[in-house]
Enzyme design. Structure first.
Site, PDB file in Angstrom:
ATOM      1  N   LYS A 111      15.374  23.538  33.071  1.00 48.15           N
ATOM      2  CA  LYS A 111      15.883  22.841  32.194  1.00 48.15           C
ATOM      3  C   LYS A 111      16.596  23.383  31.360  1.00 48.15           C
ATOM      4  O   LYS A 111      17.577  23.981  31.156  1.00 48.15           O
ATOM      5  CB  LYS A 111      14.631  22.533  31.198  1.00 48.15           C
ATOM      6  CG  LYS A 111      13.896  21.316  31.702  1.00 48.15           C
ATOM      7  CD  LYS A 111      14.599  20.345  31.689  1.00 48.15           C
ATOM      8  CE  LYS A 111      13.365  19.270  32.314  1.00 48.15           C
ATOM      9  NZ  LYS A 111      14.823  17.834  32.256  1.00 48.15           N
ATOM     10  N   GLU A 130      14.865  15.879  22.856  1.00 48.51           N
ATOM     11  CA  GLU A 130      13.674  14.565  23.208  1.00 48.51           C
ATOM     12  C   GLU A 130      13.089  15.660  24.212  1.00 48.51           C
ATOM     13  O   GLU A 130      13.178  16.389  25.269  1.00 48.51           O
ATOM     14  CB  GLU A 130      13.709  13.557  23.410  1.00 48.51           C
ATOM     15  CG  GLU A 130      14.209  13.769  25.106  1.00 48.51           C
ATOM     16  CD  GLU A 130      15.380  14.586  25.098  1.00 48.51           C
ATOM     17  OE1 GLU A 130      16.878  14.477  24.719  1.00 48.51           O
ATOM     18  OE2 GLU A 130      15.563  15.065  27.210  1.00 48.51           O
ATOM     19  N   SER A 178      10.926  23.175  41.254  1.00 46.77           N
ATOM     20  CA  SER A 178      12.162  22.710  39.532  1.00 46.77           C
ATOM     21  C   SER A 178      11.255  23.847  38.366  1.00 46.77           C
ATOM     22  O   SER A 178      12.005  23.722  37.704  1.00 46.77           O
ATOM     23  CB  SER A 178      12.304  20.953  39.170  1.00 46.77           C
ATOM     24  OG  SER A 178      10.914  20.884  38.892  1.00 46.77           O
TER      25      SER A 178
END
Lengths: 398, 267
Positions: free
Chosen positions: A90, A112, A379
């Site tokens: 991210k 969000e 990830s």
């Protein structure tokens, strides 16, 4: 090597800008600023500086020898996005968007978050660049991911619980959009995945494509050839798109996106949007959605809070529609097994999201030849999920 | 062919009056009560009804209408039932009715089917809050064959986009009073006089202001700037308060009457 139709940010029929008029000029301005930043050496230099010195890129491409041996098929490489600062991919996207917010002189950022990884990454970049930050998070997710809620607060972000609808990522996204509509003039909305209205899916993909670009270079160095398979989990789909996109034109590279089946694709408790969804419009984009026959969006379910989203990025919808990528799904149970297996065989605790990708590799690898190469995107790291996993094993950590 | 909406505005203009447009959510709290409410709201002085088809994710709406949507969905409201409701209403009233619907509802139903049904069942217009200029062409093209107004929304942030948004539109122009979602506001930050004047430069269509109108005082404050005013959340809030259907109808009628009085004078 572009898959986008420039017009209205469409990927085939998918994508678009289905938002209230109030936001249109903000989206147009964002697109213009982003296009400028893309070719601005100063911006790219600054972004690369932070990716390298702050986030810790490039992330390793690790040959999982134990896992490879155990499965008895092709060589399995792990793209270690879990080693990035804040523990997931991210941060790649967030650094890009927050630098863009700074460039656009926005004085407030909002985001969000589902599992909390994107929220933590945004709160981190906000702390770094000294911009006030508010994160919308479903109340249900706040309970599941208390650790990340506390991390965001430590970083100085305000976490706003969202009580509407299903109290998860979908509703947090609604609430973030409502905030943006209200405060559009001074606020930058940092979207966490390849979703939302144009230009977000394209922009987030571009900020994440470093995953695939590094992978290409690393695998050429290690194997002297391109991978045969790319495997990544798909909720909104940013880690998968980041890995896939740079290989789009390499037709020999097979791409597998792994959705969360939850308790099973045939149950109502699933997040397998491509498997079960039909085309519709949510959060500004046309894509596959979990919806009932009247077009009401249905709650998505997965043990992983980062995958329980009832939509999917429009570029994935396009990859599926054109069969460029293959989308499969694995259940909670299979993901938990893979979580344990990777932890025990390689000493790497993956995020439950990434465990879905690993779970598919457990099925895929034994069917491949020994000289084939599989790259699976890890990830994120699994620290945030230990409570959930403990609970599933009947262990009480409190 | 002129829609009921166009005819209504023409009639009002001849009398030197302005339109009171009342929003309620179809099926909140029940289909029967919505049907009765439309009739009584008309009697209380409303000129046009905006009927919301509830959607699970109404991102242009504030908490009041979100809650109404949830109540309606829970009570079993569907697109089909909303059409049937209008059909039933058409036996009793000729008040112009526009659907407020999110695009997924229309897309899922089929854009052509939806328009045909509007036409056959007596729906006069469509307001689609998440279908901006860039995305509306397909619906607009289909709508050309039908006497159904696709009512465009302009916002205080629209600036140079206003001209394109209003061009080719019919019915009226929905002018969003301020940035943000639907819901009662204490005051308006936007310079509404300048905004409405700007809209008026680009269209001869009636302009109606919506979002945030809380009651008679706001009506008096805003009426000089527009040909119509839209009141939604403030009415929906009255529906949500406790009481028997009779009490709800009385409370809503009294409120609508007070709005009409502020706008013109109660019938």
């Amino acid at each position: 090597m572009s898959t986008d139709n420039k017009k209205q940010g469409r990927f085939g029929i998918f994508g678009g800008q289905f938002v209230p008029e109030t936001l249109m000029n903000a989206l147009i301005q964002l697109e213009q600023e982003y296009e400028k930043a893309k070719t601005d050496e100063g911006f790219q230099k600054e972004l690369n500086y932070y990716l390298k010195e702050y986030a810790g890129r490039p992330s390793p491409l690790y040959l999982a020898e134990n896992l490879t041996r155990k499965l008895g098929g092709g060589k399995i490489y792990l793209k270690r996005e879990d080693l990035n600062h804040t523990g997931a991919h991210k941060i790649n996207n967030v650094l890009g968007q927050v630098l863009l917010a700074k460039r656009m002189k926005k004085t407030r950022i909002i985001a969000e978050t589902g599992a909390g990884q994107h929220g933590v990454a945004t709160a981190t970049a906000a702390a770094l660049f000294g911009i006030p930050c508010e994160v919308y998070m479903g109340a249900e997710d706040m309970e599941r991911q208390r650790l990340n809620v506390f991390r965001m607060r430590l970083l100085g972000a305000k976490v706003n619980p969202v009580e509407s609808g299903t109290r998860t990522l979908k509703d947090a996204t609604n609430e973030a959009i409502r905030d943006w509509v209200t405060n559009v003039e001074d606020t930058f909305y940092v979207i966490g995945s390849v979703v939302g209205p144009h230009p977000y899916p394209t922009m987030v993909r571009d900020f994440q494509k470093i995953i695939g670009e590094e992978t290409r270079q690393q695998i050429m160095e290690k194997e002297g050839k391109l991978p045969d398979y790319l495997v990544a989990c798909v909720g909104g789909g940013s880690n998968a798109m980041g890995l896939f996109y740079p290989f789009y034109n390499d037709r020999s590279v097979k791409m597998c996106g792994v959705e969360a089946a939850g308790k099973g694709v045939d149950t109502d408790e699933t997040a397998a949007t491509i498997a079960k969804g039909k085309v519709g419009v949510l959060h500004g984009m046309m894509t596959y959605l979990l919806q009932d026959k009247d077009g009401q969006i249905q709650p998505a379910y997965s043990i992983s809070a980062g995958l329980d989203y009832p939509g999917v990025g429009p570029e994935h919808a396009y990859y599926h529609y054109t069969r460029r990528a293959h989308y499969v799904s694995v259940t909670d149970e299979e993901a938990l097994e893979a979580f344990e297996l990777l932890t025990k065989t390689e000493g790497i605790i993956p995020a439950l999201e990434s465990a879905h990708a690993v779970a598919y590799v457990l099925k895929l690898a034994p069917r491949t030849q020994k000289d084939e190469v599989i790259v699976v995107n890890i990830s994120g790291r699994g620290d945030k999920d230990v409570y959930t996993v403990a609970k599933s094993m009947g262990v009480d950590l409190e | 062919m002129k829609s009921r909406i166009t005819k209504k505005f023409e009639g009002l203009r001849e009398k030197g009056e302005k339109a009171l447009i009342i929003f309620i959510t179809a099926g909140d709290p029940s289909i029967e009560l919505t049907r009765d409410l439309v009739i009584e709201i008309e009697k209380a002085g409303a000129d046009i009804i905006e009927l919301g088809i509830p959607f699970s994710d109404p991102l242009a709406d504030g908490p009041v209408i979100q809650a109404a949507s949830q109540r309606a969905i829970k009570a079993g409201m569907t697109t089909e039932k909303a059409f049937n409701l209008v059909k039933a209403l058409r036996e009793k009233t000729e008040i112009p009715i526009a659907f407020l619907t999110y695009f997924n509802t229309v897309y899922n139903y089929g854009q052509l089917e939806f328009l045909k049904k509007c036409c056959d069942f007596g729906v006069d217009g469509m307001i689609v809050p998440d279908l901006p200029l860039e995305e509306r062409k397909e619906l607009e093209d289909i709508a050309k064959g039908y006497p159904v107004d696709i009512i465009p929304l302009v916002a205080p942030t629209s600036a140079q986009r206003i001209k394109k948004i209003v061009s080719g539109a019919s019915g009226f122009v929905y002018c969003v009073s301020s940035t943000g979602v639907t819901g009662i506001r204490e005051s308006f930050k936007t310079d509404l006089e300048a905004f409405m004047e700007e809209v008026g430069k680009h269209t001869s269509l009636p302009r109606a202001i919506g979002f945030g109108i809380s009651g008679p005082d706001a009506v008096r404050q805003l009426k000089p700037f527009a040909e119509g005013l839209i009141v939604g959340s403030a009415v929906v809030k009255k529906i949500a308060e406790d009481g028997s259907p009779e009490k709800v109808i009385k409370r809503v009628s009294d409120f609508v009457c007070s709005l009409k009085q502020a706008l013109a004078g109660c019938p």
